[in-house]
Design a protein around this motif. Structure first.
Motif, short mmCIF file in Angstrom:
data_model
loop_
_atom_site.label_atom_id
_atom_site.label_comp_id
_atom_site.label_asym_id
_atom_site.label_seq_id
_atom_site.Cartn_x
_atom_site.Cartn_y
_atom_site.Cartn_z
N LYS B 345 0.82 -1.21 0.00
CA LYS B 345 0.00 0.00 0.00
C LYS B 345 0.85 1.26 0.00
CE LYS B 345 -3.82 -2.38 2.28
NZ LYS B 345 -4.48 -2.66 3.56
N PHE B 346 2.16 1.12 0.08
CA PHE B 346 3.07 2.27 -0.01
C PHE B 346 3.90 2.11 -1.29
CE2 PHE B 346 6.72 -0.26 1.35
CZ PHE B 346 6.14 -1.23 2.14
N GLY B 347 4.54 3.19 -1.67
CA GLY B 347 5.33 3.18 -2.89
C GLY B 347 6.50 2.21 -2.80
N THR B 348 6.72 1.45 -3.85
CA THR B 348 7.83 0.49 -3.85
C THR B 348 8.68 0.65 -5.11
OG1 THR B 348 6.35 -1.18 -4.79
CG2 THR B 348 6.68 -1.23 -2.40
N SER B 349 8.72 1.89 -5.61
CA SER B 349 9.64 2.15 -6.71
C SER B 349 11.08 2.05 -6.20
CB SER B 349 9.40 3.55 -7.28
OG SER B 349 9.84 4.51 -6.33
N LYS B 350 12.03 2.02 -7.12
CA LYS B 350 13.44 1.98 -6.72
C LYS B 350 13.77 3.19 -5.83
CE LYS B 350 18.06 2.03 -8.73
NZ LYS B 350 18.81 2.15 -9.98
N ASP B 351 13.21 4.33 -6.17
CA ASP B 351 13.46 5.54 -5.36
C ASP B 351 12.87 5.40 -3.96
OD1 ASP B 351 14.86 6.74 -7.36
OD2 ASP B 351 13.25 8.12 -7.97
N ASP B 352 11.65 4.87 -3.88
CA ASP B 352 11.02 4.68 -2.57
C ASP B 352 11.88 3.75 -1.70
OD1 ASP B 352 8.69 6.21 -3.16
OD2 ASP B 352 7.86 4.50 -4.27
#
Lengths: 362, 362
Positions: B345-352
């Motif tokens: 439910k939270f961002g899991t991009s490489k940046d996140d």
């Protein structure tokens, strides 16, 4: 902290889940006896089950002659049909009555017993595999190891209990409850509420059983205060809360409240959930008078005090049945022999039981 | 409301329960392989299990060579011993490592796989029957369908998942955790807390999984604020809360937090629970920044806000490990391929993921 928690039923929830998750029937067998009442066709459950079994290439035979408060004769009829059809698994479809009849059929078709020995206990570990599909939000039977049958020997309803009675699968589809008339929605909700509250009031309650019971009450109480026209989401929540209450009593069983209510159902035909609702308010009052600490768990889960819970039940009940004191005295004398006397957190002497009866129905 | 809930393990809880409920081992088989590490003898668990099996007339062979973060080589050694001894069921006894090794032994002794295929998934429904007995309050493995092993192919830890990995029985005896040193009590509690919080932050969370997770957090948070010298009652509660968190992730699995932590354990030997604790606080901060509604569920279950939860974790962690940014960037690139990316439910991009790593360990 000494307790056990065993809830092996695979619960599948969601509107349309019977068809969408048809594969869950596959491991149960090749030929199902579908045990149901007359109303399961109206809500769409029966056609969903038949479609799911057909998609799997499984055969089925429908036994739709289960009336409310099923008798041993009904169970015997189901077993005869099961054997004639060569069915090797059982699907219970409906309210508590068809589900309980289905359980008794699945058990007694494997372990044969004379009528007078059915309620004697001591069952083994075997029954035919079962899937259960509730069409009311009340009984929780889809996740319990109990079957409640009319017991003409004792002129009441009596439970059979065995781990073999846990269904393998339970499908919870709230859409089947959309068509329920208000009185059935209310009565069955009171049954679920009573299961959860009674489970907390049982000496055998535990951190596990209490979690299920508190969660059930947390969901049920606000819904039951405004139950006149539940939305689909509220229907789904009622069904899940009923299942949670079933998981609670799967750990603890019920209290003498259920035992007392069975007399009302047997003699006066008062629906089971309503019978519990009639007696529960005054049971909670007795707990308050006796300063039973577990009452706090019930109230905090509801976010309400005893008076507010009693008022919620009274509103759902409407006008109460009145029963002559002499009859109630007879019930109290018989209830003294209930297997749950002495196993509850509130007093269960003959006087205590009579007090609850008279305050509720006198 | 579309979900499933399947938790077939029979949970038996209480001090002394292994000997008192020895009969629960009986249906599992005639000869047990007891899979454990070196420390299970010290807490009394091993002698309890041996006494229980002897009372039942069941044979057993002890495999006590499971080190933390078990390898496939260790699992192969256990399988060879199991086959040489003719064992037909498995008892996992210890923290997460022996329990996970026991599960892999029970599964891979039935379904043979080359090393390179072990993490490829697609397991069938069969494994040897298992009883599990945790001696730490953290992993919850005693009620999950997962086994986590060191994966030298991917240089991390990787999970195997199959319904066949659900233990038949779990014994929860808090006395086995009485002798744990403070750092293990803290690390394992952080593991349990992370399981519960991560389960709520998974897209697949449901009314069922959330009940277990909330109940776990409700018990854990106040205990973890004053964890320095737990009483026996608090030990029992930690063990039950760990089991509840296991039941939560049995529904949902964990998030990328676990995937990120496995790198820290593989490369730096940071204990698993501590690795999760190091990363969880900043994951919750990210949830706050992203206004993730599920964060409210976590906070309300704890009765605390994000800052208070972060402070509790920081106090347990003490001085944090620091890891060079270049290493963390490499982890973030690898974590991008974690199977839970996009399922949280939270961002899991490489940046996140890099943000969480750098804020936690940079």
């Amino acid at each position: 902290m000494n307790f056990s928690s065993y809830l092996p039923t695979n619960i599948i929830a969601g509107r349309g889940c019977v068809r969408a998750r048809a594969e869950a029937f596959k491991p149960l067998g090749s030929h199902a006896l579908i045990v149901t009442g007359k109303s399961s066709a109206a809500c769409g459950a029966l056609s969903d089950v038949c479609a799911a079994l057909e998609a799997n290439g499984q055969m089925y035979t429908v036994f739709d002659r289960v009336a409310p408060n099923p008798t041993l004769a009904c169970v015997r009829e189901g077993i005869a049909l099961l054997k004639a059809a060569g069915a090797d698994f059982v699907i219970g479809l409906g309210g508590g009555s068809p589900m309980d009849a289905a359980k008794a059929i699945a058990l007694l078709s494997v372990e044969e017993r004379a009528d007078e020995a059915v309620f004697a206990g001591g069952y083994g570990q075997s029954a035919l595999p079962m899937a259960h599909i509730p069409t009311t939000a009340g009984t929780g039977s889809e996740v319990t190891p109990y079957a409640i049958l009319t017991d003409d020997f004792s002129r009441t309803k009596t439970s059979i209990s065995s781990p073999a009675l846990f269904p393998k699968v339970a499908f919870l589809d709230g859409s089947y409850t959309d068509i329920l008339p208000p009185h059935i929605t209310k009565n069955t909700a009171m049954d679920a509420f009573s299961h959860a509250a009674e489970s907390i009031l049982k000496n055998s309650s535990s951190p596990a059983s209490e979690m299920f019971a508190r969660e059930s009450l947390r969901i049920l109480f606000p819904l039951m205060r405004s139950i006149d026209a539940p939305s689909k989401e509220e229907r789904d929540a009622l069904l899940w809360a009923s299942c949670l209450a079933g998981m609670a009593i799967a750990h603890t069983g019920t209290t003498v409240v259920h035992g007392m209510g069975y007399f009302l159902t047997y003699d006066y035909g008062i629906p089971h959930g309503r019978a519990n609702g009639l007696l529960l308010g005054e049971t909670l009052r007795l707990c308050e008078e006796e300063h039973v600490p577990a009452l706090d768990l019930i109230c905090s889960a509801c976010g309400a005090d005893t008076e507010e819970i009693k008022a919620m039940l009274s509103r759902l009940l409407g006008e109460r049945e009145r029963i002559p004191r002499g009859v109630l005295e007879g019930y109290a004398a018989r209830a003294e022999h209930n297997k749950n006397v002495g196993k509850c957190k509130f007093g269960t002497s003959k006087d205590d039981i009579l007090r609850i009866f008279v305050r509720s129905l006198g």
